[in-house]
Design a protein around this motif. Structure first.
Motif, short mmCIF file in Angstrom:
data_model
loop_
_atom_site.label_atom_id
_atom_site.label_comp_id
_atom_site.label_asym_id
_atom_site.label_seq_id
_atom_site.Cartn_x
_atom_site.Cartn_y
_atom_site.Cartn_z
N LEU A 11 6.96 -101.31 41.78
CA LEU A 11 6.45 -100.34 40.80
C LEU A 11 7.44 -99.19 40.65
N ARG A 12 7.75 -98.83 39.45
CA ARG A 12 8.55 -97.65 39.18
C ARG A 12 7.75 -96.70 38.30
N ILE A 13 7.69 -95.43 38.67
CA ILE A 13 7.17 -94.41 37.76
C ILE A 13 8.40 -93.84 37.05
N THR A 14 8.42 -93.98 35.73
CA THR A 14 9.64 -93.75 34.97
C THR A 14 9.46 -92.66 33.92
N GLU A 15 10.57 -92.05 33.56
CA GLU A 15 10.62 -91.28 32.33
C GLU A 15 11.41 -92.12 31.34
N THR A 16 10.74 -92.52 30.26
CA THR A 16 11.40 -93.40 29.28
C THR A 16 12.35 -92.58 28.41
N ARG A 17 13.11 -93.27 27.58
CA ARG A 17 14.01 -92.59 26.66
C ARG A 17 13.24 -91.69 25.68
N HIS A 18 11.95 -92.00 25.46
CA HIS A 18 11.12 -91.15 24.60
C HIS A 18 10.66 -89.87 25.31
N GLY A 19 10.77 -89.87 26.66
CA GLY A 19 10.21 -88.76 27.43
C GLY A 19 8.83 -89.06 27.98
N PHE A 20 8.30 -90.26 27.75
CA PHE A 20 7.00 -90.62 28.34
C PHE A 20 7.17 -90.83 29.83
#
Lengths: 235, 235
Positions: B83-92
């Motif tokens: 599992l990764r908690i990510t910041e997407t390129r959108h900022g989500f």
């Protein structure tokens, strides 16, 4: 099936020892609305708290506000100005421990119900006693979120309804197991109701009709939604 | 006013360059449903992504999954197992950068739309072009939350609708200014729609009818909901 979300406005103020079931049914009768098996009744924490006498004196000063917040908190996670991100005695992470200074009587603040799941069970039982109906109940409050601007209403107590719908192990349309499928339906119900409530309009109840029968069951926000500290990546 | 939430099932698979407006209207016609001014159309990110060709080869290995997640991320906030908690390129901030491995064609993964607000504007414009209607559009995805167990659907793109309803400065029923009253109605709409969608049922659309006229306007999830890093207490 269609889902119908209906606001139930209340013509009278809620006082300590107010009978929420009687108030709701009276308001419904006046509006020509009914309550039936399989409905979900949503009610805001504020009127529940008022009916349970969770109202305290508040002199309007910042010091008094911060003292109230601390007395309602188990822990302070973050401070900014007079904003506190708190862990309440229930385990909720919210702003200012849910201490409510809007739409309150002058000189008072409203605290969160002590045990909102229990409050929900009481309202559900009272509706069954008075009208013989088997409904779900959700008690809501307005919470901010990490990483997303804007508040939403979430469930702080439920009865007769699952808080989380567990679809793990369910196969998707292609025959593979679904991921990330414990759905917090009680929170989605709280948000749906808030879309019809309006902040200042004296409408503390909503009725949802048409929810899937599998959504009903023996749920609890405290048990099913409040994350245990050791399961939380952000505490 | 009552809010009516209606699922719109789709009888056909969505393919790259699929015309979502045509698919939605075709499905509505078959179901005897209509679209009118003031409706909100909710659509899941997956069918939007499929129609926009955001589908990539995926061999089912953990290595390939992690590589996809990293290529979709601006930053990794937390790791636990795969599992990764990510910041997407959108900022989500979400789990695994929204890379979707359920309900996908064999050997493929579905990524999030590149610019979901733009995708929403396109669908709104296409519905106006074809039927002359002025509707709101919300594109949804399923996100986890900090501190609360269970996922909910949230808005990743909107058009023709406010993402956040700003009630600051509004007086409450007692004449005091409301606090904490920027309401993320786009997220509450996403959650309300998810209550009728069902995970495995091939129902990517919902129609909401009866929302308050003040909810409509020129909203954007990227601008109005994605928190700037310096406004975020938890990043």
């Amino acid at each position: 099936m269609n889902l119908l979300v209906t606001p139930i406005a209340l013509g009278v103020a809620v006082t300590a020892d107010g009978d929420l079931a009687a108030l709701l049914l009276g308001a419904m009768d006046e509006l020509g609305e009914t309550v039936s098996d399989g409905d979900v009744i949503v009610v805001t924490s504020k009127v529940v708290a008022k009916a349970e006498g969770r109202v305290v004196a508040f002199d309007g000063t910042e010091d008094a506000k911060l003292a109230l917040i601390e007395s309602e908190s188990r822990r302070i996670l973050r401070r900014r100005g007079t904003l506190r991100i708190t862990e309440t005695r229930h385990g909720f992470i919210n702003a200012n421990a849910g201490v409510d200074l809007s739409n309150t009587d002058p000189g008072t603040a409203v605290l969160l119900p002590l045990d909102p799941d229990r409050s929900a069970r009481r309202l559900r039982a009272a509706l069954h006693r008075r009208r013989g109906v088997d409904v779900g109940v959700v008690i809501t409050d307005t919470f901010g979120r990490a990483w997303r601007h804007g508040v939403t209403d979430v469930a702080i107590g439920v009865a007769g309804l699952r808080a989380v719908l567990d679809l793990r192990g369910t196969l998707d349309a292609t025959g593979r197991t679904l991921e990330a499928t414990e759905v917090a339906i009680a929170d989605e119900i709280a948000g749906a109701a808030n879309l019809v409530l309006g902040k200042a309009a004296g409408t503390p109840f909503a009725r949802l009709r048409g929810l899937d029968p599998t959504y009903f069951g023996n749920g609890s926000v405290a048990r099913d939604i409040v994350r245990p500290v050791n399961g939380d990546l952000f505490r």
